[in-house]
Design a protein around this motif. Structure first.
Motif, short mmCIF file in Angstrom:
data_model
loop_
_atom_site.label_atom_id
_atom_site.label_comp_id
_atom_site.label_asym_id
_atom_site.label_seq_id
_atom_site.Cartn_x
_atom_site.Cartn_y
_atom_site.Cartn_z
N ASN A 1 0.82 -1.21 0.00
CA ASN A 1 0.00 0.00 0.00
C ASN A 1 0.86 1.26 0.00
N SER B 1 2.35 1.47 -3.54
CA SER B 1 1.41 1.80 -4.61
C SER B 1 0.92 3.23 -4.45
N ASN B 2 0.74 3.68 -3.22
CA ASN B 2 0.37 5.09 -3.01
C ASN B 2 1.45 6.00 -3.57
N LYS C 1 1.44 5.86 -7.38
CA LYS C 1 0.31 6.46 -8.10
C LYS C 1 0.18 7.95 -7.84
N GLY D 1 -6.65 1.53 2.38
CA GLY D 1 -5.31 0.97 2.51
C GLY D 1 -4.55 1.44 3.74
MG LIG Z 1 -3.60 2.97 -1.10
#
Ligand SMILES: [Mg+2]
Ligand SMILES: Nc1ncnc2c1ncn2[C@@H]1O[C@H](COP(=O)(O)OP(=O)(O)O)[C@@H](O)[C@H]1O
Length: 392
Positions: free
Chosen positions: A290, A293-294, A297, A356
């Motif tokens: 998490n 990916s945070n 992104k 998340g």
């Molecule tokens: Mg997330």
């Protein structure tokens, strides 16, 4: 009349005048007192009827254990005999209440602890299945002198029951959704792989859209189920000694393709090779996924994300730094809340559930660690977690 007699008369007249003044002042004073008494009486009546009209059970006691006030609702709620105001029966009343709770010793212990505290609040489970919300606070005079304590008890059984039903419902629906969804995902994967015949370009691109949305739904459902488990205290952890560097390394490798799609590069630096933590491998990987990916992104294309593993005293810290938009200070409190998506428009491109970080925090805390971040709008963010290092 002699001079003597005149003088005496004058004195008497003065005295008479004085007396009259006194008399007037006494009458005035006693009128005031009477009015004050009336006001006090009204106050008392008002307080009493307010106390009686309350849906909460109210009990107040003096420091020497006398009952100062108890409304009828208190006895009714607890199913105890109504305490008599003025009597020294505070202890006995608490004792009678304790017998109605699921854990009498615990209740009395916490009541004693509450008495030492400022204000306290607790949920009380009763033997008959009801749940009370108990609130207690000291009563102080204007001069801050401790006069006693007041307790409020509210029956919140219905709220607790509705909450339980809500969680049960969410959990049941999520489970029911997961099975057919897994099958849809499997079929889509097979179709996309060309096993049922090569798909025309158009159909393939539609299948990919369906696949990606299916993945998203699976993620959402898994997140909701995780939250439900955490909230209900049913999250089971398989604890093992783990080489943190290896876990982070794997998570970074696993995230690389996703980051590459967003044209973001990942860098990992370890300053604590072979250092061990006690953790659940899968769950800690979930936390890493998490954070990574945070970071990916929320990074602009062409940027890099740096991951650093280092020692911080008795703890190991993994920090993930991005050069994305950062988080505005007034949003900081919301980041770890459920369904927190701070900038809805920005988040749309960067699909997610907003669950998340809430899950990540719960997991890290369950593992005896802590999670946090620092961020500067326009510069970037660093999200990190820390876990106690295990000795080899
Ligand atoms: Mg997330
Ligand atoms: N690295 C980051 N940079 C900027 N904002 C972030 C970052 N990480 C998290 N956030 C903010 O916190 C929100 C919650 O994150 P998270 O719980 O992981 O949910 P999700 O990733 O599903 O949106 C995100 O939607 C985003 O607004």
């Amino acid at each position: 009349m002699s001079a003597d007699a005149r003088q005496r008369e004058a004195r008497v007249a003065t005295l008479e005048q004085l007396l009259e003044v006194y008399e007037r002042s006494v009458i005035e004073q006693s009128n005031k007192l009477y009015a004050e008494q009336q006001r006090m009486r009204l106050q008392t009546t008002l307080l009493e009827s307010q106390g009686e009209a309350s849906l909460d059970g109210i009990l107040s006691s003096s420091v020497d254990g006398r009952i100062l006030f108890a409304n009828a609702r208190l006895a009714e709620l607890w199913g105890i005999e109504a305490p008599v105001i003025g009597e020294r029966s505070y202890r006995a009343t608490l004792g009678a209440m304790a017998e109605r709770t699921a854990d009498p010793a615990g209740f009395l212990e916490r009541a004693a602890a509450a008495e030492a505290a400022q204000a306290s609040r607790e949920q009380i489970a009763l033997r008959d299945g009801r749940t009370f919300d108990g609130y207690s606070a000291p009563i102080r005079s204007h001069e801050e002198e401790l006069l006693g304590r007041v307790w409020y008890f509210r029956d919140i059984s219905a709220v607790v029951e509705i909450d339980r039903m809500k969680n049960e419902f969410i959990s049941a629906v999520s489970h029911e959704l997961r099975t057919p969804l897994t099958s849809i995902r499997g079929s889509l994967d097979l179709m996309a792989s060309g096993i049922a015949g090569t798909l025309p370009e158009e159909a393939l691109s539609l299948t990919r859209i369906a696949q990606s949305n299916c993945e998203r739904l699976v993620r959402l459902i898994n997140d909701v189920l995780d939250i439900e488990k955490i909230d209900a205290g049913r999250m089971e952890l398989a604890l093992d000694r783990i080489v943190l560097e290896a876990l982070v390394e794997r998570a970074v490798e696993w995230m690389r393709p996703y980051a590459a799609e967003l044209e973001v590069t990942l860098h990992f630096e370890s300053r604590a090779p072979r250092a061990l933590v006690r953790a659940d491998d899968d769950r800690l990987a979930q936390v890493m996924d998490n954070l990574l990916s945070n970071a990916a992104k929320f990074s602009p294309a062409g940027q890099s994300v740096e991951v650093l593993l280092e020692r911080r005293g008795p703890r190991l810290r993994v920090a993930v730094t991005d050069h994305g938009p950062g988080i505005a200070p007034d949003q900081h409190a919301r980041v770890f809340q459920k369904f927190a998506q701070l900038d809805a428009s920005a988040a749309r491109r960067r699909e997610g559930t907003g669950l998340g970080l809430h899950i990540a925090r719960a997991l890290v805390e369950r593992l005896g660690g802590r999670i946090g971040f620092s961020s500067e709008p326009g510069v970037g963010s660093t999200f990190y977690f820390e876990l106690p290092e295990c000795s080899a």
